[in-house]
Design an enzyme around this catalytic site. Structure first.
Site, short mmCIF file in Angstrom:
data_model
loop_
_atom_site.label_atom_id
_atom_site.label_comp_id
_atom_site.label_asym_id
_atom_site.label_seq_id
_atom_site.Cartn_x
_atom_site.Cartn_y
_atom_site.Cartn_z
N ARG A 1 21.74 40.54 0.47
CA ARG A 1 21.14 41.70 1.14
C ARG A 1 21.71 43.01 0.61
NH1 ARG A 1 24.48 42.83 6.17
NH2 ARG A 1 26.31 41.52 5.93
N ASP B 1 16.74 37.42 5.68
CA ASP B 1 15.81 38.55 5.65
C ASP B 1 16.34 39.72 4.82
OD1 ASP B 1 17.76 39.67 7.29
OD2 ASP B 1 16.60 39.42 9.12
N GLY B 2 17.58 39.63 4.37
CA GLY B 2 18.13 40.69 3.55
C GLY B 2 18.46 41.97 4.29
N ARG C 1 34.10 40.32 -7.61
CA ARG C 1 34.91 39.51 -6.70
C ARG C 1 35.56 38.35 -7.44
NH1 ARG C 1 31.64 40.02 -1.66
NH2 ARG C 1 30.14 41.67 -2.07
N ASP D 1 34.91 34.87 -2.16
CA ASP D 1 33.85 35.82 -2.48
C ASP D 1 34.04 37.14 -1.75
OD1 ASP D 1 33.01 33.69 -0.45
OD2 ASP D 1 31.66 35.31 0.09
N ASN D 2 35.03 37.23 -0.86
CA ASN D 2 35.34 38.48 -0.17
C ASN D 2 36.64 39.10 -0.69
OD1 ASN D 2 33.07 38.20 1.43
ND2 ASN D 2 34.17 37.25 3.12
N ASP E 1 34.27 43.73 2.26
CA ASP E 1 33.44 42.99 3.21
C ASP E 1 34.08 42.90 4.59
OD1 ASP E 1 31.33 42.69 1.52
OD2 ASP E 1 31.78 40.64 0.94
#
Length: 488
Positions: free
Chosen positions: A93, A125-126, A183, A252-253, A262
């Site tokens: 997103r 839904d992004g 990342r 990934d954070n 994040d």
């Protein structure tokens, strides 16, 4: 100051091979309006608050209008989530619009978060909801004011557009900035898909843009990893010293630049609880406050594994072994400053650990205690009644205070001078969850004034601010056990 039209955008990341990202056109929010702007972040782009009032600013930040040089891309990455490897994540997103170089020569990537679906949305839904957008916006800027490396938050756009999570919420969009959004998981993606050439290409891209002193150097990839280890150790030491729990330290954070990245279910300590868990989805306490140094090292080991095609295993292990001493030295140095100590002495570790044990037993308010400790009276006859009252067993504090008094005397500490030093490192204001929730509740009713007011207070966390004393109070009963989820 510049206007939007004077900003020069480019997107070097988009020039990497197509395996690195996917070009995506933003899906603007319906009836969007700019509801809050960080003046400090605006200045990083050489813009002022008047520029943020223009309709053109709203349109650009909503993705409805692209300026020359913008090439919106969704980047691909993987990551270990709660210890389990997920082979393909990516920006589900978020869209990287490009990079601006400001008058000071700094490069800032501009990213839209909540700008619609991408190929990495995984049926999502992004979108982003107002609740989580406000939380990231406030905390990004609060962490910067505390002196902690972080991504920055430029502004929030609000919209009446419905977004479906556990319940129907209103949509929002965050404009986020950082020198780089690469990342640990970006390297993992290419390593685990056996695209070793792209691992090298990514490493060299990061070096060229963010570690230029390593370009062309022998063993540049080894030195890159060593610097990432060092930056990460220093970052976590800052988190622990200020009492910040990230909540979702997946690989990934984790930022390759050692930035706080994040903001999901984070939390600042209220009562001091070493095992504090701020994420109600973290059933095992993997990401509890006191586990963050261990998890950071675990995540660095995952990054090391991703770099095996570039760096000898022995060199990676040697770099990882520097994490613990670097973290320990940095944490102790920061905690020594919080105690107002100027010198380094062998007994300081024991002094710190004894204090934290007494605080944990009494669930003493972490931020308020260290701020109040600046007013400790080191004279032998002083009882420091207000500090004693913060402990369920005051005699435990008395025993520690005697040690502290002796330690201060040993370095010839002067109370007035020490008080000034401690006020510069012990914040009066941090983003407690109940403060964020109050601002969110009002914003959900259409009143964003508390978001702006809270951001302004948190921009000066070390200053006594007349009229803002309520923001330094401990949480009311309803705000003591707030659960924060990953839903965003």
């Amino acid at each position: 100051m510049a206007s939007l039209e004077q900003l020069t955008f480019q997107n070097p990341y988009a020039s990497l091979p197509p395996e690195f990202s996917v070009r995506v056109r933003p899906a603007p929010l319906a009836e969007a309006r700019v509801v809050s702007v960080s003046p400090e972040a605006l200045r990083l782009l050489d813009l002022d608050e008047a520029e943020a009032q223009r309709p053109e600013f709203r349109d650009v930040m909503n993705g409805a209008r692209l300026l020359p040089g913008m090439e919106p891309v969704a980047t691909v990455y993987a990551g270990h989530q709660f210890g389990v490897y997920v082979p393909r994540l990516g920006d589900g997103r978020a869209l990287l619009l490009g990079e601006v170089r400001n008058a000071a020569g700094e490069r800032w990537e501009v990213q839209l978060k909540g700008s619609g679906p991408t190929p990495f949305s995984r049926m999502g839904d992004g979108r982003a909801v107002l609740r989580s957008t406000i939380r990231e916006y406030l905390c990004s800027e609060a962490m910067h004011a505390l002196g902690i490396p972080t991504t920055r938050a430029l502004c929030i756009l609000g919209s009446p557009e419905a977004v479906y999570r556990e319940e129907v919420e209103t949509g929002a969009l965050l404009v986020r900035m950082a020198p780089s959004h690469v990342r640990f998981g970006t390297f993992e993606y290419f390593a685990h898909t056996e695209q070793t050439g792209h691992v090298a290409l990514l490493a060299d891209h990061v070096i060229a843009r963010h570690f230029p002193h390593l370009e062309g150097a022998p063993e540049r990839h080894t030195r890159l990893f060593s610097e990432v280890v060092d930056r990460t150790a220093r970052l976590i030491a800052q988190w622990q010293a200020v009492g910040f729990a990230h909540g979702v330290m997946n690989t990934d954070n984790m930022s390759i630049l050692g930035l706080t990245l994040d903001y999901g279910p984070y939390g600042f300590l209220d009562d001091f609880e070493p095992g504090f868990i701020c994420n109600h989805s973290d059933h095992t306490g993997r990401y509890a406050f006191d586990q963050q140094p261990r998890i950071a090292l675990w995540n660095l080991a995952c990054l090391a594994q991703a770099l095996l095609s570039l760096v000898p295993e022995a060199a990676l292990r040697a770099a990882l072994e520097t994490f613990a001493p670097t973290y320990s030295a940095q944490w102790q140095a920061r905690m020594r400053q919080k105690l107002g100590l100027r010198e380094t002495r062998e007994e300081d570790r024991g002094l710190l650990e004894t204090l934290l044990a007494r605080m944990a037993e009494s669930r003493t308010d972490y931020t308020r205690f260290f701020r109040a400790l600046g007013h400790f009276d080191a004279s032998p006859q002083a009882d420091n009644a207000s500090l004693r009252a913060m402990f369920a067993a005051p005699e435990g504090f008395d025993a520690w205070a005697a040690l502290y008094r002796t330690r201060l005397a040993a370095e010839g500490s002067v109370d007035a001078e020490r008080r000034e030093r401690m006020a510069r490192v012990n914040p009066k204001y941090v983003l407690r969850n109940y403060l964020a929730q109050t601002a969110i509740a009002r914003a959900q009713q259409g009143d964003f004034s508390e978001v702006d007011r809270l951001r302004a207070v948190l921009s000066r966390p070390y200053e006594d601010q007349p009229g803002a004393e309520a923001y330094a109070e401990p949480p009311p009963h309803w705000g003591r056990c707030l659960e924060v989820s990953c839903s965003s």
